[in-house]
Design a protein around this motif. Structure first.
Motif, PDB file in Angstrom:
ATOM      1  N   TYR A   1       0.646  -1.107  -0.021  1.00  0.00           N
ATOM      2  CA  TYR A   1      -0.080   0.047  -0.086  1.00  0.00           C
ATOM      3  C   TYR A   1       0.810   1.455  -0.011  1.00  0.00           C
ATOM      4  CZ  TYR A   1      -4.149  -2.786   1.090  1.00  0.00           C
ATOM      5  OH  TYR A   1      -5.015  -3.633   0.891  1.00  0.00           O
ATOM      6  N   LEU A   2       0.096   2.245  -0.437  1.00  0.00           N
ATOM      7  CA  LEU A   2       0.987   3.677  -0.437  1.00  0.00           C
ATOM      8  C   LEU A   2       0.953   4.272   0.880  1.00  0.00           C
ATOM      9  CD1 LEU A   2       2.028   6.045  -2.291  1.00  0.00           C
ATOM     10  CD2 LEU A   2      -0.196   6.754  -2.293  1.00  0.00           C
ATOM     11  N   SER A   3       2.110   5.074   1.175  1.00  0.00           N
ATOM     12  CA  SER A   3       2.301   5.488   2.467  1.00  0.00           C
ATOM     13  C   SER A   3       3.509   6.519   2.362  1.00  0.00           C
ATOM     14  CB  SER A   3       2.524   4.607   3.580  1.00  0.00           C
ATOM     15  OG  SER A   3       2.748   5.128   4.716  1.00  0.00           O
TER      16      SER A   3
ATOM     17  N   TYR B   1       7.188  -0.726  -2.496  1.00  0.00           N
ATOM     18  CA  TYR B   1       6.619   0.074  -1.582  1.00  0.00           C
ATOM     19  C   TYR B   1       6.300   1.544  -2.497  1.00  0.00           C
ATOM     20  CZ  TYR B   1       6.159  -2.166   3.062  1.00  0.00           C
ATOM     21  OH  TYR B   1       6.033  -3.218   3.889  1.00  0.00           O
ATOM     22  N   PRO B   2       4.992   1.733  -3.002  1.00  0.00           N
ATOM     23  CA  PRO B   2       4.709   3.031  -3.437  1.00  0.00           C
ATOM     24  C   PRO B   2       4.921   4.079  -2.370  1.00  0.00           C
ATOM     25  CG  PRO B   2       2.929   1.435  -3.993  1.00  0.00           C
ATOM     26  CD  PRO B   2       3.883   0.783  -3.054  1.00  0.00           C
ATOM     27  N   GLY B   3       5.357   5.274  -2.868  1.00  0.00           N
ATOM     28  CA  GLY B   3       5.665   6.344  -1.997  1.00  0.00           C
ATOM     29  C   GLY B   3       5.639   7.596  -2.486  1.00  0.00           C
TER      30      GLY B   3
ATOM     31  N   THR C   1      11.618   5.587  -2.589  1.00  0.00           N
ATOM     32  CA  THR C   1      10.383   4.592  -2.414  1.00  0.00           C
ATOM     33  C   THR C   1      10.137   4.127  -3.792  1.00  0.00           C
ATOM     34  OG1 THR C   1       8.719   6.194  -2.667  1.00  0.00           O
ATOM     35  CG2 THR C   1       9.687   6.076  -0.428  1.00  0.00           C
TER      36      THR C   1
ATOM     37  N   VAL D   1       4.530   6.792  -7.413  1.00  0.00           N
ATOM     38  CA  VAL D   1       3.358   6.869  -7.729  1.00  0.00           C
ATOM     39  C   VAL D   1       2.983   6.772  -9.068  1.00  0.00           C
ATOM     40  CG1 VAL D   1       2.589   8.048  -5.400  1.00  0.00           C
ATOM     41  CG2 VAL D   1       3.017   9.527  -7.511  1.00  0.00           C
TER      42      VAL D   1
ATOM     43  N   GLU E   1      -6.590   5.143  -1.650  1.00  0.00           N
ATOM     44  CA  GLU E   1      -5.384   5.243  -2.540  1.00  0.00           C
ATOM     45  C   GLU E   1      -5.378   5.837  -3.751  1.00  0.00           C
ATOM     46  OE1 GLU E   1      -1.547   2.435  -3.839  1.00  0.00           O
ATOM     47  OE2 GLU E   1      -2.483   1.915  -1.529  1.00  0.00           O
TER      48      GLU E   1
ATOM     49  N   VAL F   1      -3.997   9.755  -5.275  1.00  0.00           N
ATOM     50  CA  VAL F   1      -2.808  10.063  -6.358  1.00  0.00           C
ATOM     51  C   VAL F   1      -3.537  10.913  -7.334  1.00  0.00           C
ATOM     52  CG1 VAL F   1      -1.228   8.994  -7.865  1.00  0.00           C
ATOM     53  CG2 VAL F   1      -1.573   8.180  -5.501  1.00  0.00           C
TER      54      VAL F   1
ATOM     55  N   LEU G   1       6.007   5.276 -10.606  1.00  0.00           N
ATOM     56  CA  LEU G   1       5.955   4.028 -10.200  1.00  0.00           C
ATOM     57  C   LEU G   1       6.328   3.021 -11.326  1.00  0.00           C
ATOM     58  CD1 LEU G   1       3.558   2.430  -7.793  1.00  0.00           C
ATOM     59  CD2 LEU G   1       4.151   1.298  -9.771  1.00  0.00           C
TER      60      LEU G   1
END
Length: 356
Positions: free
Chosen positions: A111-113, A142-144, A149, A152, A259, A263, A344
């Protein structure tokens, strides 16, 4: 290469939305994609025309076994958001990986964080010790929001399309009778502060048209007429992803959830309020605060987010022109920071190439 993406639906807009955008992005780059979803029903309206190079498979044990027996193994296996891919597909993938056939990668797409742990864990290996993948290695992706990271999702022509967008023409196509009033979109769960927002908009000196998305947002809206003081309400049908993006472009203020729409709100560059997916242990509170810190949210935007997400009590900050201008400046600055980084998909393909 052949990519298999596995997705189990929790919030069918966000989970399916992220995986569908990823699948389409890969196909645009010439990859062949199979998207496995345990409940693909949302794609009937989210992506009614499908996408060339993307095959959607209703994820059942029977379908997995049939494909494992008759179709080529994937070169890249992606388990989205911690789901476990079908064992028969893992076994077929593992057999090829052990033979060294073509390039292979097994990615755990998280998950994005904006939380600090994302930079620490992004890219780390996760050895598999049991099951059909025993002896292989997954890698966390990990998206970020930072360069350390996974980034996105962003289409190569996204900002050019945004610049060419004709708000009036799009609204007319949707049958929305826009008279130049402030436009706000509403895509939410059931925020306790929704009644306060409606009351504020009703009593405002400036007229607002609220464009309410189908589903939970429409059900959460307090009952009443379409015109309420300074507030006019338009109820929207389920929108394809491309039209949802344009809805965000058209509006002066966007209320988003989960999420994927977060974005897309960032790319829209307009003021927005995010309702984060709630977790039983309130872990989403830390996640929200980490994002607000990264976004350098003004105090009014910080406070509005806390109240909108049930993190305290009080009166929502007033949405006057000065407040929205400060929110817009923060959104544009955040967008600029993301635009300075690779997206991403670029990072993911590079990561897979390096690990293969």
């Amino acid at each position: 290469m052949r990519w298999d993406i596995f997705c189990k639906v929790i919030d069918n807009h966000g989970d399916v939305g992220v995986c569908w955008r990823l699948a389409c992005g890969l196909a645009t780059q010439g990859e062949t994609v199979r998207l496995w979803i345990d409940d693909p029903s949302a794609l009937a309206w989210m992506a009614p025309r499908g996408f060339e190079g993307v095959t959607v498979i209703a994820w059942t044990q029977e379908a997995a076994d049939r494909h494992a027996d008759t179709q080529p193994a994937p070169d890249v296996l992606i388990e989205a958001f911690g789901c476990e891919p079908a064992p028969s597909v893992i076994a077929r993938y593992a057999a090829g990986a052990r033979r060294g056939a073509t390039k292979r990668g097994w990615i755990n797409l998280e998950y994005l964080s904006a939380e600090p742990y994302v930079e620490r864990l992004h890219g780390l290996p996760s050895p598999v010790f049991r099951g059909p993948g025993d002896g292989l290695t997954k890698h966390f992706f990990y998206p970020g929001f930072t360069a350390a990271t996974g980034g996105v999702l962003r289409e190569p022509d996204l900002l050019a399309c945004r610049e060419r967008f004709d708000r009036g023409a799009w609204l007319a196509q949707q049958g929305i009778a826009w008279q130049g009033e402030r436009l706000a979109s509403l895509f939410c769960y059931e925020p306790a502060a929704l009644s306060d927002l409606i009351a504020q908009l009703e009593q405002s000196a400036s007229p607002t048209r609220l464009l309410v998305t189908a589903g939970r947002a429409a059900a959460a809206l307090p009952p009443g007429p379409a015109r309420r003081g300074a507030l006019s309400i338009s109820w929207l049908p389920h929108l394809p992803q491309t039209d949802y993006d344009r809805l965000l472009w058209a509006c002066d203020l966007n209320f988003v959830r989960g999420e994927d729409s977060l974005v897309r709100a960032l790319w829209a560059g307009a003021p927005f309020v995010w309702q984060i997916y709630p977790q039983d242990d309130d872990a989403h509170h830390m996640k929200l605060d980490a994002f607000l810190a990264w976004a350098q949210a003004p105090r009014s935007l910080h406070d509005f987010h806390h109240l909108w997400n049930g993190m305290g009590a009080g009166t929502l900050p007033f949405l006057d022109d000065a407040t929205l201008a400060s929110w817009r400046a923060a959104a544009l600055a955040a967008r600029a920071r993301l635009l300075a980084q690779d997206d991403l998909l670029t990072r993911l393909r590079r990561f897979v190439a390096q690990k293969s």
